[in-house]
Design a protein around this motif. Structure first.
Motif, PDB file in Angstrom:
ATOM      1  N   VAL A  76     -29.781  15.405   7.748  1.00  0.00           N
ATOM      2  CA  VAL A  76     -28.444  14.753   8.349  1.00  0.00           C
ATOM      3  C   VAL A  76     -28.174  13.593   7.247  1.00  0.00           C
ATOM      4  N   ILE A  77     -27.096  13.589   6.542  1.00  0.00           N
ATOM      5  CA  ILE A  77     -26.973  12.384   5.735  1.00  0.00           C
ATOM      6  C   ILE A  77     -26.094  11.306   6.184  1.00  0.00           C
ATOM      7  N   GLN A  78     -26.527  10.455   6.627  1.00  0.00           N
ATOM      8  CA  GLN A  78     -25.772   9.391   7.390  1.00  0.00           C
ATOM      9  C   GLN A  78     -25.180   8.320   6.399  1.00  0.00           C
ATOM     10  N   GLY A  79     -24.026   7.993   7.064  1.00  0.00           N
ATOM     11  CA  GLY A  79     -23.323   6.798   6.317  1.00  0.00           C
ATOM     12  C   GLY A  79     -22.543   7.323   4.809  1.00  0.00           C
ATOM     13  N   ILE A  80     -22.379   8.436   4.672  1.00  0.00           N
ATOM     14  CA  ILE A  80     -21.948   8.893   3.334  1.00  0.00           C
ATOM     15  C   ILE A  80     -20.796   8.426   3.014  1.00  0.00           C
ATOM     16  N   GLY A  81     -20.246   8.147   1.811  1.00  0.00           N
ATOM     17  CA  GLY A  81     -18.935   7.449   1.575  1.00  0.00           C
ATOM     18  C   GLY A  81     -18.612   6.925   0.059  1.00  0.00           C
ATOM     19  N   TYR A  82     -17.939   5.886  -0.174  1.00  0.00           N
ATOM     20  CA  TYR A  82     -17.878   5.458  -1.608  1.00  0.00           C
ATOM     21  C   TYR A  82     -17.059   4.250  -1.307  1.00  0.00           C
ATOM     22  N   PRO A  83     -17.176   3.145  -2.184  1.00  0.00           N
ATOM     23  CA  PRO A  83     -16.470   1.778  -2.071  1.00  0.00           C
ATOM     24  C   PRO A  83     -15.030   2.152  -1.857  1.00  0.00           C
ATOM     25  N   ASN A  84     -14.497   1.000  -1.146  1.00  0.00           N
ATOM     26  CA  ASN A  84     -12.910   0.995  -0.820  1.00  0.00           C
ATOM     27  C   ASN A  84     -12.272   2.409  -0.581  1.00  0.00           C
ATOM     28  N   SER A  85     -13.090   3.174   0.555  1.00  0.00           N
ATOM     29  CA  SER A  85     -12.570   4.263   1.010  1.00  0.00           C
ATOM     30  C   SER A  85     -11.189   4.475   1.330  1.00  0.00           C
ATOM     31  N   ASN A  86     -10.368   5.720   0.682  1.00  0.00           N
ATOM     32  CA  ASN A  86      -9.205   6.194   0.826  1.00  0.00           C
ATOM     33  C   ASN A  86      -8.797   6.851   2.086  1.00  0.00           C
ATOM     34  N   ARG A  87      -7.959   6.156   3.053  1.00  0.00           N
ATOM     35  CA  ARG A  87      -7.517   6.704   4.352  1.00  0.00           C
ATOM     36  C   ARG A  87      -6.897   7.782   4.045  1.00  0.00           C
ATOM     37  N   SER A  88      -5.947   8.056   3.248  1.00  0.00           N
ATOM     38  CA  SER A  88      -5.097   9.306   3.075  1.00  0.00           C
ATOM     39  C   SER A  88      -5.797  10.552   3.112  1.00  0.00           C
ATOM     40  N   HIS A  89      -5.395  11.500   3.967  1.00  0.00           N
ATOM     41  CA  HIS A  89      -6.111  12.925   3.646  1.00  0.00           C
ATOM     42  C   HIS A  89      -6.110  13.303   2.358  1.00  0.00           C
ATOM     43  N   PHE A  90      -4.839  13.338   1.698  1.00  0.00           N
ATOM     44  CA  PHE A  90      -4.764  14.188   0.456  1.00  0.00           C
ATOM     45  C   PHE A  90      -5.687  13.149  -0.656  1.00  0.00           C
ATOM     46  N   ARG A  91      -5.501  12.170  -0.561  1.00  0.00           N
ATOM     47  CA  ARG A  91      -6.143  11.455  -1.840  1.00  0.00           C
ATOM     48  C   ARG A  91      -7.422  11.418  -1.416  1.00  0.00           C
ATOM     49  N   GLY A  92      -7.801  11.183  -0.461  1.00  0.00           N
ATOM     50  CA  GLY A  92      -9.272  11.033   0.083  1.00  0.00           C
ATOM     51  C   GLY A  92     -10.008  12.327  -0.294  1.00  0.00           C
ATOM     52  N   MET A  93      -9.575  13.576   0.178  1.00  0.00           N
ATOM     53  CA  MET A  93      -9.969  14.647  -0.237  1.00  0.00           C
ATOM     54  C   MET A  93     -10.072  14.916  -1.650  1.00  0.00           C
ATOM     55  N   ASP A  94      -8.884  14.512  -2.235  1.00  0.00           N
ATOM     56  CA  ASP A  94      -8.980  14.651  -3.726  1.00  0.00           C
ATOM     57  C   ASP A  94     -10.068  13.867  -4.710  1.00  0.00           C
ATOM     58  N   ILE A  95     -10.502  12.650  -3.988  1.00  0.00           N
ATOM     59  CA  ILE A  95     -11.462  12.017  -4.570  1.00  0.00           C
ATOM     60  C   ILE A  95     -12.783  12.752  -4.435  1.00  0.00           C
ATOM     61  N   TRP A  96     -12.867  13.369  -3.184  1.00  0.00           N
ATOM     62  CA  TRP A  96     -14.047  13.944  -2.975  1.00  0.00           C
ATOM     63  C   TRP A  96     -14.258  15.242  -3.849  1.00  0.00           C
TER      64      TRP A  96
END
Length: 380
Positions: A76-96
């Motif tokens: 289990v990887i807890q707290g995964i993310g990145y700075p200034n996380s984007n809340r848009s589905h499309f942009r957020g997924m695009d970043i990942w």
């Protein structure tokens, strides 16, 4: 059951949870008062969890995860993310998908990995997507990837039916990505690789017919996708990276009725998949990475939860050192990001780098665009 010849090459299966999974209601901080204070209605009660320690528990609907966790096959990887996380589905997924949070990227992280694994593009099945179209994560100009929607019916399709399926996949790809990265790059990609669900047709046509198993998968989309992954992997066709999608996680409303089934379907499918591989003697060199584009906010909205930041990811497999990795984000309101979100505690690009370098033996730096903290989730 006949076992397959051991495949010594490591294989990565990536599962995308589309919509933003509620990590707090998956790995539940069941003894933390801040959780119950923030979640008035969208909350998992203490009698609906399966504790893994004194502070965290697995959602009871994901009981198959508890079995895998107890067997040491679930990280289990807890707290995964990145700075200034984007809340848009499309942009957020695009970043990942591209590891490019500061600009719109044109190359997917898995596509770049496939390019390294199959330098001469000799095997169109090095990367296989289960589903229509193609995820951006696998998209790199000049890198062929096979995409197949329904392996069961694929081998018996007539030529004209296969061509219609290909055209549908191409149109879906154009519709999704043309607006984001421009029609030029999309056309160039299609021209260079011929995003073509027919490319691997000859190699895949008999896979379903030649497969047998005592494992009974569930009757749901993610179970069917992972059964197809198992079929192709067991057939030893040289696939190194698989991709599958499990949708429905955008739980702004009706989360309590819908999230339990998502948890049950997902955990059951992954458990059955690993059992299937084990039955066929094909489990030693397979790791599964599960991710979502963001977590949900601390406070519920009465019917569901809204887009947040710090979330969670998971790694499964026989050679995984199960347990908890990184730190569960602080639930204390004074620590919330923007006064409403969980702060991330580890960068997703470090987890990608972990999978690339420690599992696939591919140099991660040019793919994830830098050096990021890795974890040590594998036995060897």
């Amino acid at each position: 059951m006949v076992t397959v010849s051991p495949n010594t090459e490591k294989t990565l299966v990536v599962i995308q949870l589309t919509g933003g999974n509620d990590f707090m209601n998956t790995i539940v901080p069941y003894t933390n008062g801040h959780y119950f204070d923030a979640r008035k209605k969208i909350v998992i009660s203490q009698d609906n969890v399966l504790p893994i320690n004194d502070t965290l528990a697995i959602n009871k609907n994901a009981h198959s995860f508890k079995r895998l966790y107890d067997e040491g096959k679930m990280a289990v990887i807890q707290g995964i993310g990145y700075p200034n996380s984007n809340r848009s589905h499309f942009r957020g997924m695009d970043i990942w998908h591209t590891c490019e949070p500061d600009k719109v990227g044109s190359e997917g992280w898995l596509g770049l990995a496939i390019k390294e694994l199959d330098v001469r593009s000799e095997n169109v099945l090095t990367g296989v997507n289960i589903g229509e179209g193609l995820p951006r994560a696998m998209t790199v100009a000049g890198v062929p990837v096979t995409s197949v929607g329904d392996l069961e019916g694929y081998g018996v399709m007539k030529k004209i039916e296969q061509e219609k399926l290909r055209d549908k996949a191409l149109q879906a790809f154009k519709d999704i990505y043309g607006q984001a990265i421009g029609t030029g790059p999309v056309a160039e990609y299609i021209g260079n690789t011929g995003l073509d669900v027919l490319k691997g047709a000859d190699m895949l046509s008999n896979v379903a017919a030649n497969y047998g198993s005592n494992v009974e998968y569930g009757d749901n989309a993610i179970a069917k996708s992972l059964r197809d992954v198992a079929r192709i992997h067991i057939a030893n066709l040289g696939t190194r990276i698989f991709y599958a999608n499990h949708g429905g996680y955008d739980t702004h409303a009706n989360e309590m009725p819908t999230h339990p089934k998502l948890m049950s379907d997902l955990s059951g499918a992954i458990s059955d998949f690993l059992d299937d591989l084990e039955e066929h003697g094909a489990s030693d060199n397979v790791a599964v990475l599960v991710f979502t584009e963001f977590g949900r906010r601390m406070r519920d909205n009465g019917s569901g939860t809204d887009h947040g930041s710090g979330g969670g990811a998971f790694i499964f497999g026989k050679n995984v050192k199960g347990g908890l990795y990184s730190e569960y984000p602080s639930l204390d309101p004074s620590d919330w990001e923007h006064g409403e979100d969980l702060k991330h505690t580890i960068d997703f690009r470090g987890i990608y780098a972990t999978m690339l370098e420690q599992w696939l033996q591919v140099d991660a730096r040019p793919i994830v665009k830098g050096d990021f903290e890795q974890i040590k989730p594998f036995h060897n």
